[in-house]
Design an enzyme around this catalytic site. Structure first.
Site, PDB file in Angstrom:
ATOM      1  N   LYS A 232       3.023  11.655  -1.464  1.00  0.00           N
ATOM      2  CA  LYS A 232       4.119  12.637  -1.373  1.00  0.00           C
ATOM      3  C   LYS A 232       4.419  13.249  -2.737  1.00  0.00           C
ATOM      4  O   LYS A 232       4.808  14.412  -2.834  1.00  0.00           O
ATOM      5  CB  LYS A 232       5.376  12.001  -0.775  1.00  0.00           C
ATOM      6  CG  LYS A 232       5.162  11.382   0.604  1.00  0.00           C
ATOM      7  CD  LYS A 232       4.373  12.294   1.547  1.00  0.00           C
ATOM      8  CE  LYS A 232       3.918  11.571   2.786  1.00  0.00           C
ATOM      9  NZ  LYS A 232       2.716  10.740   2.636  1.00  0.00           N
TER      10      LYS A 232
ATOM     11  N   GLY B 131      -6.991  13.978  10.858  1.00  0.00           N
ATOM     12  CA  GLY B 131      -5.694  13.346  11.064  1.00  0.00           C
ATOM     13  C   GLY B 131      -4.765  13.636   9.909  1.00  0.00           C
ATOM     14  O   GLY B 131      -5.063  14.430   9.014  1.00  0.00           O
TER      15      GLY B 131
ATOM     16  N   VAL C 138     -20.085  14.054  11.552  1.00  0.00           N
ATOM     17  CA  VAL C 138     -21.036  13.865  10.457  1.00  0.00           C
ATOM     18  C   VAL C 138     -22.092  12.865  10.908  1.00  0.00           C
ATOM     19  O   VAL C 138     -21.780  11.713  11.205  1.00  0.00           O
ATOM     20  CB  VAL C 138     -20.333  13.362   9.188  1.00  0.00           C
ATOM     21  CG1 VAL C 138     -21.354  13.138   8.076  1.00  0.00           C
ATOM     22  CG2 VAL C 138     -19.276  14.354   8.734  1.00  0.00           C
TER      23      VAL C 138
ATOM     24  N   ILE D  13      -3.775  11.888   7.294  1.00  0.00           N
ATOM     25  CA  ILE D  13      -4.184  11.546   5.929  1.00  0.00           C
ATOM     26  C   ILE D  13      -5.162  12.582   5.393  1.00  0.00           C
ATOM     27  O   ILE D  13      -5.030  13.067   4.261  1.00  0.00           O
ATOM     28  CB  ILE D  13      -4.810  10.134   5.898  1.00  0.00           C
ATOM     29  CG1 ILE D  13      -3.768   9.081   6.260  1.00  0.00           C
ATOM     30  CG2 ILE D  13      -5.402   9.847   4.519  1.00  0.00           C
ATOM     31  CD1 ILE D  13      -4.319   7.674   6.371  1.00  0.00           C
TER      32      ILE D  13
ATOM     33  N   VAL E 115       0.832  -1.201   0.000  1.00  0.00           N
ATOM     34  CA  VAL E 115       0.000   0.000   0.000  1.00  0.00           C
ATOM     35  C   VAL E 115       0.868   1.254   0.000  1.00  0.00           C
ATOM     36  O   VAL E 115       0.584   2.233  -0.690  1.00  0.00           O
ATOM     37  CB  VAL E 115      -0.951  -0.003   1.207  1.00  0.00           C
ATOM     38  CG1 VAL E 115      -1.623   1.358   1.389  1.00  0.00           C
ATOM     39  CG2 VAL E 115      -2.021  -1.074   1.021  1.00  0.00           C
TER      40      VAL E 115
ATOM     41  N   HIS F 116      26.026  26.348   9.178  1.00  0.00           N
ATOM     42  CA  HIS F 116      25.265  27.597   9.141  1.00  0.00           C
ATOM     43  C   HIS F 116      25.274  28.154   7.722  1.00  0.00           C
ATOM     44  O   HIS F 116      26.291  28.110   7.044  1.00  0.00           O
ATOM     45  CB  HIS F 116      25.908  28.618  10.090  1.00  0.00           C
ATOM     46  CG  HIS F 116      25.239  29.969  10.052  1.00  0.00           C
ATOM     47  ND1 HIS F 116      24.042  30.211  10.680  1.00  0.00           N
ATOM     48  CD2 HIS F 116      25.613  31.130   9.442  1.00  0.00           C
ATOM     49  CE1 HIS F 116      23.696  31.476  10.478  1.00  0.00           C
ATOM     50  NE2 HIS F 116      24.634  32.045   9.728  1.00  0.00           N
TER      51      HIS F 116
END
Length: 493
Positions: free
Chosen positions: A63, A194, A249, A196, A53, A457
């Site tokens: 992504k 959340g 809902v 997702i 998955v 830096h």
């Protein structure tokens, strides 16, 4: 681990035979590592190549789409830097094709690695027929029986379904459907605040949908510390049409080509709303059904997870379980490490899955990442911690990126031992920065170790060093007045 009868892959006749069921980020690493350790391995999965998955319908395609969304947002933000672009033209077919190319390259690469690792790959669905046998329903038709000495179950998870929210309706998506980007609806309801829901909501918002998020708890991303969530929530309030907290809902019904939704919650001016599409993202459930576990001694928890010990061994000594199937947190990188532990345990090595820290990343914009203890967990456990917060407004690199006002790095330090127990970050590329923090926790680093490590830096990684500097309030770029008063009180000054 090994293949079934007559399915040798070049290993010696004495090599342990085993089967890995599921080729996601827990399964294929388990199979590869087992083969590396000299075992005879068969890997079974319904897909043509490994990936699971995560690669086909989760981590990687999401992504890829978030990268597209980020570029769209950057073209808007660039106006503040003196660069003005016309609104990009979005070719959804090309976006989908690019996403598919990314997935294809990675899954195809894993197919090559499977052959290089001398792992036999069987495409189909496997179920156990006892503690030493599995039957595979082959994708090409027919069945194949595999005898094994050991098996690793790595079948992952699937999106949770709420029966009252029109499951099966073409207008209601789960995360798998949403990643197809079949269309960009003018209005989109996201059920669940959340990671997702927020990630995919961000994608659709960037592509042009007016997004409303409904979350039944008091805040987005339940479980994450509030000071990390607040900068993200402020940004999303400007991008989304609406964020409704402490709201649920109650019902959905199809109406005139859209969805009529009835909401329940405090301060709702209009509980009945209409949306073109809905995305339901209310968690995931382990894929423990249909595995033939009843033919073994494997035990399940009330939530459907397989019970395992520190070596990922189930109550049936020949069978192991890893990844989402073996419990929270349901994260790909956790599954990968569990797969390696299981392979080594089968090989007889003294191993245990006992991490001090498992990083979590929310790939929104800004990103949120944390590892080790969260502040709320530390407080609930009664652990005396010093919390050190370094705002990115004091970071030169964050300022050059135009992202100084929404970033924060914080350390949780044991007040007695001065060991780093947890780290949380919100800001650009927080997911990349959390690796150093995880290593610090795993190695038992003290705050002085982070403070004394020279960081390049100007980089965002410096914020870890400067947060550590705040233990003595010695940061060259930020003075924490509350910390200063607390240190004076401790010293009696």
């Amino acid at each position: 681990m090994a293949t079934g009868a007559g399915a040798g892959n070049g290993g010696s006749a004495a090599a342990p035979r085993g089967v890995v069921i599921g080729a996601g980020p827990g399964g294929y690493p388990a199979a590869f590592h087992a083969a590396h350790l000299g075992m005879d391995v068969t890997l079974v999965d319904p897909e043509p190549n490994p990936g699971g998955v995560c690669l086909y319908r989760g981590c990687i395609p999401s992504k890829a789409l978030l990268h597209v969304a980020g570029l769209l947002r950057e073209t808007e933000a660039a106006a503040d830097w003196g660069l003005r672009f016309e609104r990009p033209e979005i070719d959804l077919d090309a976006v989908r094709e690019w996403k598919g190319t990314v997935v294809g390259k990675m899954t195809g690469g894993l197919g090559i690695l499977t052959r290089q690792r001398r792992v036999r790959y069987v495409q189909g669905r496997a179920r156990l027929a006892g503690p030493r046998m599995a039957v595979v329903e082959l994708s090409e038709g027919g069945d194949q029986t595999l005898d094994f000495d050991y098996a690793v179950l790595a079948t992952g998870s699937r999106p949770a379904v709420i029966p009252s929210l029109l499951p099966g309706s073409p207008l209601v998506m789960d995360s798998t459907d949403a990643l197809e980007i079949a269309a960009v609806p003018p209005t989109l309801l996201v059920v669940g605040g959340g990671y997702i829901g927020l990630e995919l909501g961000s994608v659709y918002s960037a592509l042009g949908s007016r997004v409303t998020v409904v979350e039944m708890t008091r805040g987005l991303l339940p479980g994450a510390d509030r000071d990390l969530v607040e900068p993200l929530q402020r940004r999303l309030e400007g991008e989304f049409e609406e964020i409704l907290l402490e709201t649920r809902v109650e019902s959905m019904r199809e109406q005139d080509g859209g969805i009529e939704v009835t909401l329940a919650g405090a301060n709702l001016e209009s509980p009945v709303r209409r949306f073109d599409r809905a995305l339901v993202s209310v968690g995931r459930r382990p894929n423990s059904e249909g595995l033939g576990l009843e033919s073994t001694g494997v035990r399940l928890t009330e939530g459907g997870f397989v019970e395992v010990d520190e070596q990922r061994r189930t109550a049936e000594p020949t069978i192991f379980a890893v990844g989402d199937l073996a419990g929270e947190p349901m994260l790909a990188h956790k599954a990968t490490h569990e797969g390696r532990v299981a392979a080594e345990a089968i090989a007889g090595r003294p191993v245990a899955f006992d991490p001090s820290a498992i990083p979590a990343v929310v790939f929104t914009d800004p990103e949120i990442a944390w590892t080790g203890l969260t502040e709320s967990q530390a407080r609930e456990s009664g652990i005396d911690v010093d919390v050190l917060r370094f705002p990115w407004a004091a970071s030169g690199r964050a300022t050059t990126l135009g992202r100084a006002n929404e970033g924060l790095t914080k350390l949780l330090v044991d007040a007695r031992s001065q060991r780093v127990l947890g780290v949380g970050m919100v800001g650009a590329d927080a997911g990349e920065l959390v690796a150093e923090a995880t290593l610090a926790i795993e190695m038992g680093a003290r705050v002085e170790d982070l403070r004394g490590t020279i960081h390049a830096h100007p980089t965002l990684s410096e914020t870890l060093m400067e947060a550590a500097d705040l233990f003595t309030n010695a940061s060259p770029h930020f003075v924490d007045r509350r910390r200063e008063r607390a240190l004076r009180a401790r010293s009696g000054g």
